[in-house]
Design a protein around this motif. Structure first.
Motif, PDB file in Angstrom:
ATOM      1  N   UNK A 410       0.830  -1.206   0.000  1.00 55.93           N
ATOM      2  CA  UNK A 410       0.000   0.000   0.000  1.00 55.93           C
ATOM      3  C   UNK A 410       0.865   1.258   0.000  1.00 55.93           C
ATOM      4  N   UNK A 411       1.998   1.196   0.691  1.00 57.36           N
ATOM      5  CA  UNK A 411       2.923   2.332   0.688  1.00 57.36           C
ATOM      6  C   UNK A 411       3.508   2.540  -0.702  1.00 57.36           C
ATOM      7  N   UNK A 412       3.825   1.453  -1.370  1.00 53.42           N
ATOM      8  CA  UNK A 412       4.284   1.530  -2.755  1.00 53.42           C
ATOM      9  C   UNK A 412       3.262   2.260  -3.608  1.00 53.42           C
ATOM     10  N   UNK A 413       2.013   1.883  -3.495  1.00 56.79           N
ATOM     11  CA  UNK A 413       0.952   2.528  -4.270  1.00 56.79           C
ATOM     12  C   UNK A 413       0.860   4.020  -3.936  1.00 56.79           C
ATOM     13  N   UNK A 414       0.953   4.360  -2.669  1.00 58.00           N
ATOM     14  CA  UNK A 414       0.840   5.752  -2.260  1.00 58.00           C
ATOM     15  C   UNK A 414       1.989   6.600  -2.788  1.00 58.00           C
ATOM     16  N   UNK A 415       3.181   6.034  -2.786  1.00 59.40           N
ATOM     17  CA  UNK A 415       4.344   6.778  -3.266  1.00 59.40           C
ATOM     18  C   UNK A 415       4.297   6.991  -4.780  1.00 59.40           C
ATOM     19  N   UNK A 416       3.672   6.073  -5.492  1.00 58.10           N
ATOM     20  CA  UNK A 416       3.713   6.128  -6.952  1.00 58.10           C
ATOM     21  C   UNK A 416       2.445   6.717  -7.593  1.00 58.10           C
ATOM     22  N   UNK A 417       1.348   6.754  -6.879  1.00 55.64           N
ATOM     23  CA  UNK A 417       0.065   7.113  -7.494  1.00 55.64           C
ATOM     24  C   UNK A 417       0.075   8.502  -8.114  1.00 55.64           C
ATOM     25  N   UNK A 418       0.477   9.502  -7.356  1.00 55.51           N
ATOM     26  CA  UNK A 418       0.382  10.880  -7.816  1.00 55.51           C
ATOM     27  C   UNK A 418       1.253  11.104  -9.042  1.00 55.51           C
ATOM     28  N   UNK A 419       2.497  10.692  -8.934  1.00 60.82           N
ATOM     29  CA  UNK A 419       3.453  10.963 -10.008  1.00 60.82           C
ATOM     30  C   UNK A 419       3.076  10.225 -11.297  1.00 60.82           C
ATOM     31  N   UNK A 420       2.754   8.947 -11.193  1.00 64.97           N
ATOM     32  CA  UNK A 420       2.411   8.189 -12.401  1.00 64.97           C
ATOM     33  C   UNK A 420       1.132   8.711 -13.036  1.00 64.97           C
ATOM     34  N   UNK A 421       0.161   9.111 -12.222  1.00 64.92           N
ATOM     35  CA  UNK A 421      -1.079   9.658 -12.763  1.00 64.92           C
ATOM     36  C   UNK A 421      -0.820  10.966 -13.501  1.00 64.92           C
ATOM     37  N   UNK A 422       0.071  11.784 -12.953  1.00 66.02           N
ATOM     38  CA  UNK A 422       0.407  13.048 -13.610  1.00 66.02           C
ATOM     39  C   UNK A 422       1.064  12.795 -14.958  1.00 66.02           C
ATOM     40  N   UNK A 423       1.966  11.813 -15.012  1.00 67.09           N
ATOM     41  CA  UNK A 423       2.647  11.510 -16.266  1.00 67.09           C
ATOM     42  C   UNK A 423       1.651  10.939 -17.281  1.00 67.09           C
ATOM     43  N   UNK A 424       0.731  10.094 -16.819  1.00 70.33           N
ATOM     44  CA  UNK A 424      -0.326   9.603 -17.709  1.00 70.33           C
ATOM     45  C   UNK A 424      -1.124  10.763 -18.307  1.00 70.33           C
ATOM     46  N   UNK A 425      -1.517  11.687 -17.449  1.00 71.34           N
ATOM     47  CA  UNK A 425      -2.297  12.822 -17.913  1.00 71.34           C
ATOM     48  C   UNK A 425      -1.530  13.684 -18.894  1.00 71.34           C
ATOM     49  N   UNK A 426      -0.250  13.939 -18.604  1.00 76.11           N
ATOM     50  CA  UNK A 426       0.578  14.746 -19.500  1.00 76.11           C
ATOM     51  C   UNK A 426       0.760  14.063 -20.852  1.00 76.11           C
TER      52      UNK A 426
END
Length: 553
Positions: A410-426
């Motif tokens: 769950x910590x892995x998911x929390x650390x990666x969620x914001x950044x990966x979602x931003x890159x997906x959106x960009x």
């Protein structure tokens, strides 16, 4: 319009949705098959699945005598990076399960941006050095967008500045088979097992463990299962109880199909230009240096799903040549130099950010395209999988008891969620803006008389965006290169930059708003409906010279 707006909003909105869930621990367009290498047949704890709910009894402690049994589904870049890193840990027993019978040398180059290279340099210097031996830098050269019709630079990307400011390696490319072979050679024998892919899994409701159910009907037991099996992930389908493909799978057709070619090519700007993106109405064309006298090109076309089945009876070269008729000579020169068997085509699919849907469930987690497949425009798909692998290796590698496994995932998911979602959106934002928002820029030409070229609202808007895009690119690359450690809940400076500059781009580029803005200025009406305006400017004393020296259009 909706998807384009939504893509940019994702870059900033996800941060606020998810920032309270971040736990920080101590501390990039082709098929994914690679080079041939001998591998072991399935040999880990395997059995005929007479009872999927029967699990081995294991101690809670994780140590050298009782290592964590890590199953990784998929031997792509992300899966192999994770396998290599965890295999160095004596408290880990790693098995990579790959459905292909053997690795074949197939697939083109992959971009590794500065953020992914810095991960490798920091995490595994011997592997980084081997990558550098096969690497071609593009980030130290000219890169940017060109007017596809006029063959003029429209906006340049500064890839070097953000990397140099952080003492990071320049962005570049490596042949995908070479990259995978580097990792295969570095992973202990027996870790990668070919010839049987995962179709589902079952977890232990009364203790530790997960069983991977294979295509053969066998099962393989481990303590944790990582789904690194791509956009059509079987692990994800089981986790979320959804089909692997189709409307309810979560993957959606992007609206774009891409043709790609790779060839030996004598480019006039070899050694000077890394890659150039030719823009125009409804499509764009990319040419990139991949090293050793070889080049790759991409033709991105806005097409309905299933365009991959289009017939090209006169050959793909001629088909594309007709589509890009009137475009820059460089495009036709490289198309003419490409053999028919050097061209491939595929429809592009991606996924919306998994903000609500799970990344993890029990002892199972997703990695790379299995959870955040993205458009190829930023070259960050493999890079983000490498960042996933780094964070997972940190969380699993320091585990001392199986009781903490689910929290670490769950910590892995929390650390990666914001950044990966931003890159997906960009990545999606870049695709939509380039194809649906850009046109040939409006221009005033003073050559034998004043001429107004492409003075419609789309051309004017494209011209108005010209001074803004380099600022957006700078913010974008600073964001990508700054956050590779995945330690911060949110990059506030980048968020504010995306809100301001990205909002301005949306205001201009979104067709409905952009058209209103141009109409308010009256520019297109002025030019199109004012007879004799060109003659007026030409004949007015000194006015033609003023127009010629003006840099607005």
């Amino acid at each position: 319009m909706f998807y384009r707006t939504n893509a940019l909003l994702t870059v900033v909105a996800v941060a606020f949705i998810s920032s309270n869930n971040v736990g920080v621990s101590a501390f990039a367009p082709v098929a994914s098959d690679f080079a041939v290498r001998g591998v072991s047949p399935l040999s880990m704890v395997a059995s005929v699945p007479t009872d999927l709910r029967s699990f081995s009894k294991v101690s809670g402690a994780v140590n050298e005598e009782n290592p964590l049994r890590v199953l990784i589904s998929g031997a792509g870049v992300g899966g192999l990076v994770l396998a290599r890193e965890l295999s160095k840990n004596k408290h880990m027993k790693v098995t990579v399960l790959e459905k292909t019978d053997e690795f074949k040398r197939f697939g083109g180059p992959i971009q590794l941006a500065s953020n992914a290279l810095q991960v490798m340099k920091d995490m595994d210097r011997p592997i980084y050095d081997l990558i550098m031996d096969k690497f071609t830098f593009t980030g130290d050269k000219e890169n940017g967008i060109k007017d596809g019709i006029r063959d003029e630079w429209y906006a340049k990307f500064d890839l070097a500045g953000p990397a140099e400011a952080r003492d990071m390696p320049y962005t570049g490319v490596i042949e995908r088979p070479d990259l995978q072979q580097i990792f295969l050679d570095a992973i202990p024998d027996g870790v990668v097992q070919n010839g049987d892919g995962i179709v589902s899994y079952e977890t232990n409701a009364d203790g530790y463990g997960v069983k991977a159910v294979m295509e053969s009907g066998n099962t393989i037991e481990g303590d944790v299962l990582i789904g690194a099996d791509g956009i059509w992930s079987q692990v994800r389908a089981t986790m979320r109880d959804e089909p692997v493909r189709g409307d309810k799978s979560g993957a959606s057709y992007s609206g774009y199909t891409v043709y790609a070619g790779e060839l030996d090519y004598d480019s006039v700007d070899n050694g000077k230009v890394g890659y150039k993106v030719y823009i125009g109405p409804g499509q764009y064309f990319v040419i990139t240096d991949i090293g050793n006298g070889r080049y790759q090109w991409y033709a991105f076309l806005a097409r309905a799903a299933g365009a991959i089945k289009e017939e090209t009876p006169d050959g793909t070269n001629k088909y594309l040549g007709n589509i890009f008729e009137g475009w820059a000579p460089d495009i036709h020169h490289i198309l003419d130099a490409t053999q028919e068997d050097e061209i491939q085509q595929r429809d592009l699919y991606d996924r919306p950010p998994s903000v609500i849907k799970p990344w993890t469930k029990g002892p199972v987690a997703l990695l790379g395209d299995a959870v955040h497949a993205m458009m190829p425009n930023l070259g960050q798909g493999g890079c983000q999988a490498i960042e996933d692998s780094m964070v997972l290796a940190q969380e699993l590698g320091s585990l001392e008891t199986r009781d903490d496994l689910e929290d670490r995932l769950k910590t892995y998911r929390s650390r990666r969620l914001i950044r990966s979602a931003a890159v997906q959106g960009l990545s999606r934002f870049a695709s939509d803006i380039i194809i649906r928002g850009f046109d040939t820029p409006a221009k005033i030409v003073v050559d034998g008389g004043v001429k107004f070229q492409n003075f419609n609202y789309a051309g004017i808007v494209t011209k108005m965006l010209q001074p803004i895009l380099p600022i957006f690119f700078l913010i974008q690359f600073n964001f990508l290169y700054e956050g590779w450690r995945n330690e911060s809940a949110i990059d506030l400076k980048a968020t504010l930059g995306f809100l301001f500059v990205g909002g301005l781009i949306l205001l201009l580029a979104t067709s409905e708003i952009g058209e209103v803005g141009v109409v308010l200025f009256g520019l297109d009406e002025l030019v199109q409906n004012a007879p004799g305006i060109e003659e007026l400017i030409e004949n007015a004393p000194g006015l033609g010279e003023v127009v010629q020296n003006a840099q607005v259009f």
